[in-house]
Design an enzyme around this catalytic site. Sequence first.
Site, short mmCIF file in Angstrom:
data_model
loop_
_atom_site.label_atom_id
_atom_site.label_comp_id
_atom_site.label_asym_id
_atom_site.label_seq_id
_atom_site.Cartn_x
_atom_site.Cartn_y
_atom_site.Cartn_z
N LYS A 173 0.73 -1.04 0.12
CA LYS A 173 0.00 0.07 -0.11
C LYS A 173 0.97 1.27 -0.02
CE LYS A 173 -4.52 0.77 0.04
NZ LYS A 173 -5.46 -0.26 -0.83
N ASP A 213 -7.08 4.45 -4.97
CA ASP A 213 -7.60 4.17 -3.71
C ASP A 213 -8.36 5.38 -3.28
OD1 ASP A 213 -7.29 2.23 -1.27
OD2 ASP A 213 -7.33 4.05 -0.34
#
Length: 510
Positions: A173, A213
């Site tokens: 991430k 995201d």
Amino acid sequence: QEEQRSSSRRRSRRSREAAEAGAMTLFSSKSKKSGDEAKKEILSDADFESRDDFLASVRDKNPHEDDFLQAVEEFVGSVWDICKDEHPEYLEHNLLSRIVEPERVVMFRVPWQDDEGRIRVNRGFRVQFSSTLGPYKGGIRFHPSVKLDTLKFLGFEQTFKNALTLLPLGGGKGGSDFDPKGKSDNEVMRFCQSFATELQRHVGPNTDVPAGDIGVAGREVGFMFGQYKRIRNEFSGTFTGKSLLYGGSNLRVEATGYGVVYFLREMLRQANGGSEDDDESKSDKLLEGKLVALSGSGNVSQYACEKLIQLGAKVITLSDSGGYIVDEEGIDEKKLEFVKKLKGEKRGRIKEYVDEYSNAKFYKGERPWGVKCDIAIPCATQNEVSEDDAKSLVDNGVSIVCEGANMPCEAGAIKYLQKNKVLFGPAKAANAGGVATSGLEMSQNSQRLNWTSEEVDSKLKSIMKEIHQMCVDNGSSGNDDDGNAVDYVKGANVGAFRRIAKAMLEQGCV
């Protein structure tokens, strides 16, 4: 004589100081030895007396990282007994200690120039958590709240989510505390290009494949992909979530929201005693007439809402950081199209919905968990559902909570829901549709192919069905008295962990 007495006193004082120093050295030596011996007692995870002792050691190493620790505690709570009772070799080989440590963390400054010519600076991150099953894979988040704790938690969760898809994907991430809201397209472009200039050193189609995201959609992915391509002089599938014009996949935008609904449908089928071999049209009818409370109004919420409408459910709420709207008449396709334009093109606020549809109501600064509903799907952000919210949902008759965002329910909320027999679908299983379709995009890029929406949708449905079955296989109680109830949290954690643990053992001490 006075000189002799003075000399004698000095020798005496030096002797005392030497004796005290020796005693302190001895004490220090003993203390150090004692500390070393205490450390040597923990040579592997098997030496921890309990799960709580192991978690205490993780907390000591990661102080003040509440989101990450919350994710670790949930995971370890599910797999500890499996390790102790069924696979002691996992503890002997320190798999848990290794799996909670990211393989690599990159932090960097991101300088960029605003429209007034001022130089601004943000902080960028990439957490490469695990490459056990494949290249690191996970989104990039641009939001003021982004910090290392946030991205460690997201990367940790991503590792298990990706394992559940059965695709060859690791977990990672990244992101920045940059806020794209209120910025011009040129400012967003300059920031993305600066961010990608550093990021390109650490990513690649066989190393790390980022995606979007919160705060990162097609526009931002396009800017970063363009800069990567320019610097590296290659056209490769290093980013997913790209435009269809240059290697993107059909249905990638819709995939997370659609996937949540496909997983929810499987939960309903399981709860109603159905079989995974049931006719799809029969399963689709399970959502007809169900009252659904959705939070969020971004990508995941919009397409979960779209699929719910198609399957006959009645969605009555949407939200953003300013509050939530309730439309008792239900949000139909026309109203949803208005929301898509409001959030995607105008970049407006959800409160503007009531200006267009006067029968709806807006509740400023609140979340939609106090409304009466059959199903709740939190799709906004982490920890948006507190234990008090869970109590309100139970009091208002909710029967299923299915997570669309990453870890949107606090630990206390999950326990309360499960205690009150509410079916609970955790994010790492329920919202895996997005990364699953990113994996399909990577496959299409490698083959230089572009599958139709129908092909991708069919594959997505199959993947979500397989994820659900893995949760059932690893989370069923095996007790006929409670109808062989499924603990989806345990099922998702254990199912993903079994895949990763086996691969870690086969790959050795890396």
